[in-house]
Structure formats: C-alpha cells, structure tokens
Design a protein around this motif. Sequence first.
Motif, mmCIF file in Angstrom:
data_model
loop_
_atom_site.group_PDB
_atom_site.id
_atom_site.type_symbol
_atom_site.label_atom_id
_atom_site.label_comp_id
_atom_site.label_asym_id
_atom_site.label_seq_id
_atom_site.Cartn_x
_atom_site.Cartn_y
_atom_site.Cartn_z
ATOM 1 N N SER A 14 32.102 48.221 39.239
ATOM 2 C CA SER A 14 32.198 46.843 38.761
ATOM 3 C C SER A 14 33.649 46.479 38.445
ATOM 4 C CB SER A 14 31.327 46.661 37.520
ATOM 5 O OG SER A 14 31.447 45.365 37.019
ATOM 6 N N LEU A 15 34.369 47.387 37.819
ATOM 7 C CA LEU A 15 35.784 47.141 37.519
ATOM 8 C C LEU A 15 36.600 46.999 38.793
ATOM 9 C CD1 LEU A 15 36.361 49.531 34.490
ATOM 10 C CD2 LEU A 15 36.288 47.041 34.473
ATOM 11 N N GLU A 16 36.289 47.813 39.805
ATOM 12 C CA GLU A 16 36.982 47.711 41.092
ATOM 13 C C GLU A 16 36.731 46.355 41.745
ATOM 14 O OE1 GLU A 16 35.705 50.984 43.488
ATOM 15 O OE2 GLU A 16 36.545 52.477 42.121
ATOM 16 N N ARG A 17 35.478 45.897 41.695
ATOM 17 C CA ARG A 17 35.135 44.583 42.257
ATOM 18 C C ARG A 17 35.865 43.464 41.528
ATOM 19 N NH1 ARG A 17 29.859 46.673 42.535
ATOM 20 N NH2 ARG A 17 29.334 45.615 40.599
ATOM 21 N N ARG A 18 35.915 43.555 40.207
ATOM 22 C CA ARG A 18 36.610 42.532 39.418
ATOM 23 C C ARG A 18 38.095 42.478 39.765
ATOM 24 N NH1 ARG A 18 34.658 42.542 33.164
ATOM 25 N NH2 ARG A 18 32.581 41.710 33.522
ATOM 26 N N ALA A 20 39.504 43.391 42.572
ATOM 27 C CA ALA A 20 39.649 42.844 43.923
ATOM 28 C C ALA A 20 39.480 41.326 43.910
ATOM 29 C CB ALA A 20 38.636 43.492 44.863
ATOM 30 N N LEU A 21 38.499 40.829 43.165
ATOM 31 C CA LEU A 21 38.287 39.381 43.066
ATOM 32 C C LEU A 21 39.467 38.690 42.396
ATOM 33 C CD1 LEU A 21 34.521 39.067 42.098
ATOM 34 C CD2 LEU A 21 35.627 38.173 44.141
ATOM 35 N N ARG A 22 39.980 39.293 41.333
ATOM 36 C CA ARG A 22 41.123 38.711 40.624
ATOM 37 C C ARG A 22 42.312 38.590 41.569
ATOM 38 N NH1 ARG A 22 42.171 42.535 36.961
ATOM 39 N NH2 ARG A 22 40.324 41.936 35.803
ATOM 40 N N SER A 23 42.553 39.636 42.339
ATOM 41 C CA SER A 23 43.664 39.627 43.290
ATOM 42 C C SER A 23 43.453 38.565 44.367
ATOM 43 C CB SER A 23 43.812 41.009 43.932
ATOM 44 O OG SER A 23 44.810 41.002 44.902
ATOM 45 N N ARG A 24 42.227 38.493 44.892
ATOM 46 C CA ARG A 24 41.939 37.521 45.944
ATOM 47 C C ARG A 24 42.088 36.093 45.445
ATOM 48 N NH1 ARG A 24 36.368 38.346 48.162
ATOM 49 N NH2 ARG A 24 35.732 36.712 46.755
ATOM 50 N N HIS A 25 41.633 35.816 44.226
ATOM 51 C CA HIS A 25 41.752 34.465 43.671
ATOM 52 C C HIS A 25 43.202 34.109 43.383
ATOM 53 C CE1 HIS A 25 37.548 33.596 43.617
ATOM 54 N NE2 HIS A 25 37.270 34.658 42.897
ATOM 55 N N ALA A 26 43.969 35.068 42.887
ATOM 56 C CA ALA A 26 45.390 34.812 42.624
ATOM 57 C C ALA A 26 46.127 34.521 43.926
ATOM 58 C CB ALA A 26 46.024 36.003 41.907
ATOM 59 N N GLN A 27 45.792 35.263 44.976
ATOM 60 C CA GLN A 27 46.422 35.011 46.282
ATOM 61 C C GLN A 27 46.049 33.628 46.801
ATOM 62 O OE1 GLN A 27 44.970 38.240 48.653
ATOM 63 N NE2 GLN A 27 46.514 39.684 47.908
#
Length: 57
Positions: A14-18, A20-27
């Motif tokens: 779950s932490l890994e998914r979060r 990855a999502l944080r990085s994708r949204h920031a990009q």
Amino acid sequence: MTDTTSSGTPADRSLERRAALRSRHAQGLTRLMEERADLRGVHALADFVDDAVRWTA
C-alpha cells in the motif's frame, strides 16, 4: 496466485502504491503547469507543489 513484483506485507504494498501515485500526480501537475502558465496563481496548493517539484529536480 501470488504477486511476484511486490514483496512484503499488504501495508508495504500500500505504501509503494501511494508513493507511485504521489509521484505520478506531481509529474502530471508539473506538466500541466508548464503547458498552461495561465493557471499559475489559481490554486495555492498547486502552485506550492509545482514549486516544490521544481526545487527538488
């Protein structure tokens, strides 16, 4: 069936998914702000995140 791409507990995954999502949204936000300079100043949090990403790059 087991997932061989991730290891650890469900909480770890779950932490890994979060992350990855944080990085994708920031990009995505950074890309949008580059394409649409007129959006600067519309939303303070978006400006903050965009500036933070630029300073860490």
